[in-house]
Design an enzyme around this catalytic site. Sequence first.
Site, PDB file in Angstrom:
ATOM      1  N   TRP A 104       0.858  -1.179   0.000  1.00  0.00           N
ATOM      2  CA  TRP A 104       0.000   0.000   0.000  1.00  0.00           C
ATOM      3  C   TRP A 104       0.890   1.224   0.000  1.00  0.00           C
ATOM      4  CZ3 TRP A 104      -0.436   3.843   3.927  1.00  0.00           C
ATOM      5  CH2 TRP A 104      -1.287   4.897   3.539  1.00  0.00           C
ATOM      6  N   GLU A 115      -3.002  -2.919  -2.529  1.00  0.00           N
ATOM      7  CA  GLU A 115      -4.135  -2.348  -1.783  1.00  0.00           C
ATOM      8  C   GLU A 115      -4.632  -1.050  -2.415  1.00  0.00           C
ATOM      9  OE1 GLU A 115      -3.377  -2.082   2.398  1.00  0.00           O
ATOM     10  OE2 GLU A 115      -5.316  -1.160   2.840  1.00  0.00           O
ATOM     11  N   LYS A 156      -7.210   2.343  -2.804  1.00  0.00           N
ATOM     12  CA  LYS A 156      -7.754   3.315  -1.843  1.00  0.00           C
ATOM     13  C   LYS A 156      -8.422   4.479  -2.559  1.00  0.00           C
ATOM     14  CE  LYS A 156      -6.621   5.708   2.416  1.00  0.00           C
ATOM     15  NZ  LYS A 156      -5.911   5.607   3.673  1.00  0.00           N
ATOM     16  N   ASP A 215      -9.598  -3.118   1.323  1.00  0.00           N
ATOM     17  CA  ASP A 215      -9.727  -2.625   2.696  1.00  0.00           C
ATOM     18  C   ASP A 215     -11.125  -2.021   2.832  1.00  0.00           C
ATOM     19  OD1 ASP A 215      -9.682  -0.709   4.895  1.00  0.00           O
ATOM     20  OD2 ASP A 215      -7.508  -0.984   4.961  1.00  0.00           O
ATOM     21  N   HIS A 234     -11.613   1.720   2.520  1.00  0.00           N
ATOM     22  CA  HIS A 234     -11.043   2.442   1.381  1.00  0.00           C
ATOM     23  C   HIS A 234     -12.032   2.756   0.275  1.00  0.00           C
ATOM     24  CE1 HIS A 234      -6.557   1.486   2.335  1.00  0.00           C
ATOM     25  NE2 HIS A 234      -7.229   1.999   3.354  1.00  0.00           N
ATOM     26  N   HIS A 261      -8.690  -6.456   4.080  1.00  0.00           N
ATOM     27  CA  HIS A 261      -8.361  -5.724   5.296  1.00  0.00           C
ATOM     28  C   HIS A 261      -9.700  -5.387   5.927  1.00  0.00           C
ATOM     29  CE1 HIS A 261      -3.962  -4.126   4.889  1.00  0.00           C
ATOM     30  NE2 HIS A 261      -4.045  -5.443   4.967  1.00  0.00           N
ATOM     31  N   ASP A 276     -11.917   6.764   6.387  1.00  0.00           N
ATOM     32  CA  ASP A 276     -11.091   5.575   6.636  1.00  0.00           C
ATOM     33  C   ASP A 276     -10.494   5.660   8.045  1.00  0.00           C
ATOM     34  OD1 ASP A 276      -9.455   3.325   6.208  1.00  0.00           O
ATOM     35  OD2 ASP A 276      -7.834   4.556   5.405  1.00  0.00           O
ATOM     36  N   ASP A 313     -10.393   3.554  10.570  1.00  0.00           N
ATOM     37  CA  ASP A 313      -9.765   2.356  11.153  1.00  0.00           C
ATOM     38  C   ASP A 313     -10.237   2.064  12.572  1.00  0.00           C
ATOM     39  OD1 ASP A 313      -7.781   1.322   9.074  1.00  0.00           O
ATOM     40  OD2 ASP A 313      -7.272   3.436   9.138  1.00  0.00           O
ATOM     41  N   ASP A 340      -7.374  -4.643   9.813  1.00  0.00           N
ATOM     42  CA  ASP A 340      -6.662  -3.374   9.753  1.00  0.00           C
ATOM     43  C   ASP A 340      -7.444  -2.318  10.517  1.00  0.00           C
ATOM     44  OD1 ASP A 340      -4.953  -1.337   9.199  1.00  0.00           O
ATOM     45  OD2 ASP A 340      -5.412  -1.186   7.068  1.00  0.00           O
TER      46      ASP A 340
HETATM   47  C1  LIG Z   1      -0.834   0.258   8.378  1.00  0.00           C
HETATM   48  C2  LIG Z   1      -1.424  -0.300   7.108  1.00  0.00           C
HETATM   49  O1  LIG Z   1      -0.462  -0.596   6.181  1.00  0.00           O
HETATM   50  C3  LIG Z   1      -2.391   0.662   6.501  1.00  0.00           C
HETATM   51  O2  LIG Z   1      -3.488   0.763   7.378  1.00  0.00           O
HETATM   52  C4  LIG Z   1      -2.909   0.313   5.102  1.00  0.00           C
HETATM   53  O3  LIG Z   1      -3.223  -1.030   4.987  1.00  0.00           O
HETATM   54  C5  LIG Z   1      -4.086   1.161   4.882  1.00  0.00           C
HETATM   55  O4  LIG Z   1      -5.175   0.679   4.972  1.00  0.00           O
HETATM   56  C6  LIG Z   1      -3.895   2.595   4.599  1.00  0.00           C
HETATM   57  O5  LIG Z   1      -5.073   3.290   4.615  1.00  0.00           O
HETATM   58 MN   LIG Z   2      -5.480  -1.454   4.913  1.00  0.00          MN
END
Ligand SMILES: C[C@H](O)[C@H](O)[C@@H](O)C(=O)CO
Ligand SMILES: [Mn+2]
Length: 416
Positions: free
Chosen positions: A182, A223, A225, A256, A259, A283, A291, A293, A323
């Site tokens: 990513w 990955e 986004k 993810d 994303h 993810h 995003d 998390d 993630d």
């Molecule tokens: C820390 C990870 O590599 C990161 O979260 C990545 O996977 C991501 O989702 C970035 O937005």
């Molecule tokens: Mn991710």
Amino acid sequence: MSEYEVAKNIYAEYGVDTDAILEQLAKIPISIHCWQGDDVGGFERPDAELGGGGIQTTGNYPGKAKTIEQLRADLEKVLSLVPGTHRVNLHASYGEFGPTFVDRDQIEEVHYQGWVDWGKKVGVAFDFNGTFFSHPMADEGYTLASKDEKIRRFWIEHAKRCRKIAAWIGEQMGSPCILDTWVPDGAKNYTVDKFGYRSILKESLDEIFETEYPSECMRDALETKLFGIGSEAFVVGSHEFFMNYAARNNKMLCIDMGHFHTEEDISDKLSSILLFDDEVLLHVSRPMHWDSDHVVLFNDKVKMVAEELVRSGKLESTHIGLDFFDASINRIGAWVTGVRSMRKALLFALLQPIDQLIEYEESGNGYATMALLELQNVLPFGAVWNEFCTRYHAPLESKLIGIISDYEESVMRERS
Ligand SMILES: C[C@H](O)[C@H](O)[C@@H](O)C(=O)CO
Ligand SMILES: [Mn+2]
């Protein structure tokens, strides 16, 4: 009759064999991301912190792991609280680099030997990620897509080394290491030369992937986004970019859940991807408005993803990774909640009478399909989950708060 025996008989009425499902569930690997334990800091320097890259940890809850030993101890605690098979997902910045700083274009297998030894001891295999953020060479917003040849070469070297290290880890562990790439590349403002940046990213990837590694050792995932903080107007590695790149170059996509636009249905993407691709990396995350998390919960979105994997018969082609990073609550609690929630979603999906549901759907009985799905919500799922925890040596849900506060008091409080 035990609670489980009662539940087992109820599910059997719908043709569902709970014993067989518990056995199947235990074998599905969930890859636990190392970065929840220290807010994506890593161990390249003392007190390393996440910086840039369009991702952010918020919160300052005490007890964060400050050394690899502490992070491993925390991971061992987590592993003791989550039933089933797990892997650990490492970022390149979590190596053991010794007293002298080792830059990202210099990392080698030896820096991950300690993790391999630890994995063998505790019985987990690894996945891996290049770290293309929290570094001065990423401060201008572009890494593999940079127009500055010096910056681009630096990150290409990092990516190549990560692939070599991932292949070595996979070989050591006897289990393919999934390497996720990513890159945060993008811009806050409207960008004129989007085509140019995407051409550079493509060129960098072509060079990085020149070396072939055996798929029993490592596999590459890319990955996608939509946007990040500071890259609201343009993300070079968009969904369309990586989807096309992956399809033409026989790579895996990493999807993810954070994303995309928050209203997008991630579960709906899976059948289209898995119809054409052999594998996918997930993810699993919980975006709130962006995003963000947040810790994964046993909610509708996660249940729908698990249902799609089960219904499509593509569980084995899917690598389930997590993630999220929440520094505002006990970090072990966050980890454990997220891992268990994903496992619960898989169990919930596996317990559904799929053949009957398809039969109703095919015969045009939309009401019956809906009613049978609704019925799942009131079946004794909790009794089956408790049985799974007991069989696979993890505490019941009701014990978690006590266990986690004991660990906080006895271990995490000590950390200054
Ligand atoms: C820390 C990870 O590599 C990161 O979260 C990545 O996977 C991501 O989702 C970035 O937005
Ligand atoms: Mn991710």
